[in-house]
Design an enzyme around this catalytic site. Sequence first.
Site, short mmCIF file in Angstrom:
data_model
loop_
_atom_site.label_atom_id
_atom_site.label_comp_id
_atom_site.label_asym_id
_atom_site.label_seq_id
_atom_site.Cartn_x
_atom_site.Cartn_y
_atom_site.Cartn_z
N GLY A 129 63.88 39.82 28.50
CA GLY A 129 62.78 39.44 29.39
C GLY A 129 61.55 39.09 28.57
CE1 TYR A 183 58.62 42.84 40.77
CE2 TYR A 183 56.37 42.40 41.47
CZ TYR A 183 57.28 42.69 40.47
OH TYR A 183 56.83 42.85 39.18
N1 LIG Z 1 55.96 38.64 35.01
C1 LIG Z 1 54.83 39.05 35.58
O1 LIG Z 1 53.94 38.25 35.89
C2 LIG Z 1 54.60 40.53 35.82
C3 LIG Z 1 53.43 40.91 36.49
C4 LIG Z 1 53.20 42.27 36.71
C5 LIG Z 1 54.12 43.21 36.28
N2 LIG Z 1 55.26 42.81 35.64
C6 LIG Z 1 56.22 43.84 35.22
O2 LIG Z 1 56.40 43.75 33.82
C7 LIG Z 1 57.73 44.14 33.47
C8 LIG Z 1 58.38 43.08 32.60
O3 LIG Z 1 58.42 41.86 33.34
P1 LIG Z 1 58.81 40.48 32.66
O4 LIG Z 1 57.78 39.49 33.04
O5 LIG Z 1 59.15 40.68 31.22
O6 LIG Z 1 60.12 40.16 33.50
P2 LIG Z 1 61.32 39.15 33.18
O7 LIG Z 1 60.92 38.19 32.15
O8 LIG Z 1 61.80 38.69 34.51
O9 LIG Z 1 62.39 40.13 32.54
C9 LIG Z 1 63.01 41.12 33.30
C10 LIG Z 1 64.22 41.59 32.53
O10 LIG Z 1 64.90 42.54 33.35
C11 LIG Z 1 66.26 42.29 33.23
N3 LIG Z 1 67.00 42.75 34.40
C12 LIG Z 1 66.94 42.27 35.66
N4 LIG Z 1 67.84 42.90 36.43
C13 LIG Z 1 68.48 43.78 35.63
C14 LIG Z 1 69.52 44.70 35.82
N5 LIG Z 1 70.15 44.82 37.00
N6 LIG Z 1 69.93 45.45 34.78
C15 LIG Z 1 69.34 45.31 33.57
N7 LIG Z 1 68.36 44.45 33.31
C16 LIG Z 1 67.94 43.68 34.33
C17 LIG Z 1 66.40 40.79 33.09
O11 LIG Z 1 67.63 40.48 32.52
P3 LIG Z 1 68.25 38.99 32.63
O12 LIG Z 1 67.43 38.20 31.67
O13 LIG Z 1 69.66 39.18 32.23
O14 LIG Z 1 68.08 38.60 34.06
C18 LIG Z 1 65.21 40.46 32.20
O15 LIG Z 1 65.57 40.54 30.85
C19 LIG Z 1 58.45 44.39 34.80
O16 LIG Z 1 58.41 45.78 35.09
C20 LIG Z 1 57.60 43.66 35.82
O17 LIG Z 1 57.70 44.23 37.11
C21 LIG Z 1 55.51 41.49 35.39
#
Ligand SMILES: NC(=O)c1ccc[n+]([C@@H]2O[C@H](COP(=O)([O-])OP(=O)(O)OC[C@H]3O[C@@H](n4cnc5c(N)ncnc54)[C@H](OP(=O)(O)O)[C@@H]3O)[C@@H](O)[C@H]2O)c1
Length: 298
Positions: A10, A124
Site C-alpha cells: 500500500g 468506511y
Molecule cells: N489513502 C488515504 O487518503 C488515507 C486517508 C486517511 C487514512 N488512511 C489510512 O492509512 C492507512 C494506509 O492507507 P493507504 O493509503 O496506504 O492504503 P492503500 O494504498 O489502499 O493500501 C492498503 C493496503 O492494504 C492491503 N489490504 C487490503 N485488504 C487487505 C486484506 N484483506 N488483507 C491484507 N491486506 C489488505 C492492500 O493490499 P492490496 O494492495 O493487495 O490490495 C494495500 O496494500 C489505512 O489505515 C487507511 O485507512 C488513508
Amino acid sequence: MTILLLGKNGQVGQGLQQTLTPIGSVTALARADFDLERPEMITARLEALRPDFIVNAAAYTQVDLAEANVEAAFAVNHLAVEALANYARDHDALLVHYSTDYVFDGKKQTAYLESDETHPLNVYGQSKRAGEIAVERSGCRYLLFRTSWVVSAEGTNFAKTMLRFAAERSSLRIVADQFGAPTSVELIADVTAQAIAAHRQGKFASGTYHLTSGGRTSWHGLARHVVGKAIELGFQSQVKVEDIVPISTEEYPRPAARPRNSSLNTDTLSSSLGLSMPDWTVHVDRVLDQLKEREWKL
Ligand SMILES: NC(=O)c1ccc[n+]([C@@H]2O[C@H](COP(=O)([O-])OP(=O)(O)OC[C@H]3O[C@@H](n4cnc5c(N)ncnc54)[C@H](OP(=O)(O)O)[C@@H]3O)[C@@H](O)[C@H]2O)c1
C-alpha cells in the site's frame, strides 16, 4: 526486535518499509501472505511469527465500494484489527495502526482534536472507528495515528489522478467545499519511526494521535496546486490552473458521504515529539518532484 509490517504494497506500507529498518528486523507482508479478511487465521499466524511490533498499514480503503461491501470492510478494518490488538495485549507487543479523518462528520468549524466525539458518515469511516475502539479497549500498548488525504509517488491518490486528468482533459470540475490537509507518506513513515523509537525509550505514550501536514486546503485548492506545479515542472497538461472549476459536493454525488471539514489538530503529536508539521504544499511538491525525476508516465 522483530517488526511485522502488514500492507507492505500500500502507499503507507511502501514508505514504512524504508523507515522501519533502523528499529528492528522487518518482516513485510502483503495481502497474499497475510489476508486480513480472514480474521480467524490471524492469531495462529501471529503466534508463529511472534513479532515485538505489529505495524498495520493494511486496510480496506475503497471508500465508495465499502458502502456495498460492508462485511469485507468490517472484517479488515474492525475484526482483523481487534485480533491484532488482542495478540499485542497478550504478548506485550506494540501495535501501530492507522485511522482516518473520516471517523468525524466534518461539522466542527475548527480542526478536530483527538478527544472530539466521532460520528462517521460512511461505512468506511464506521469500520475504521470500530477498529479504533477495538484497539483502545483491548488493553494493548498502541500508537494509533489518524491521518488524511494521503499522497505519494507510489500507489493511487488524488494528486496523481489530477496529473493524469490534466493531461487528458481541457477542463476540470473539482469539489471546493471539503477541506483537509494533504499528507505525504514520507511524513507519515518518518513520524511513525520516530514515535516508535520514542515509545521504546519511554518518552512517547501509548494512545491516539493526529498525524497530518500543517495548513489546510480544499480538493479544488489541491488540484490547482498540483496542476500549477506540474506545468512548472514540464508535465504535459491540457488544462490551465484557471480552468479548474470549483464545484460543490452536491454537484459530484458519490455513494459514500464525505465530511466537509477533515482538518485534524496535530498539536499533541507535535509537542510530544518536538516536531513542527510542515505545510501540506512542502510534501505535495516533493511528490511531484519525485514523479518528475522518475519520468512518471501519465
Ligand atoms: N489513502 C488515504 O487518503 C488515507 C486517508 C486517511 C487514512 N488512511 C489510512 O492509512 C492507512 C494506509 O492507507 P493507504 O493509503 O496506504 O492504503 P492503500 O494504498 O489502499 O493500501 C492498503 C493496503 O492494504 C492491503 N489490504 C487490503 N485488504 C487487505 C486484506 N484483506 N488483507 C491484507 N491486506 C489488505 C492492500 O493490499 P492490496 O494492495 O493487495 O490490495 C494495500 O496494500 C489505512 O489505515 C487507511 O485507512 C488513508
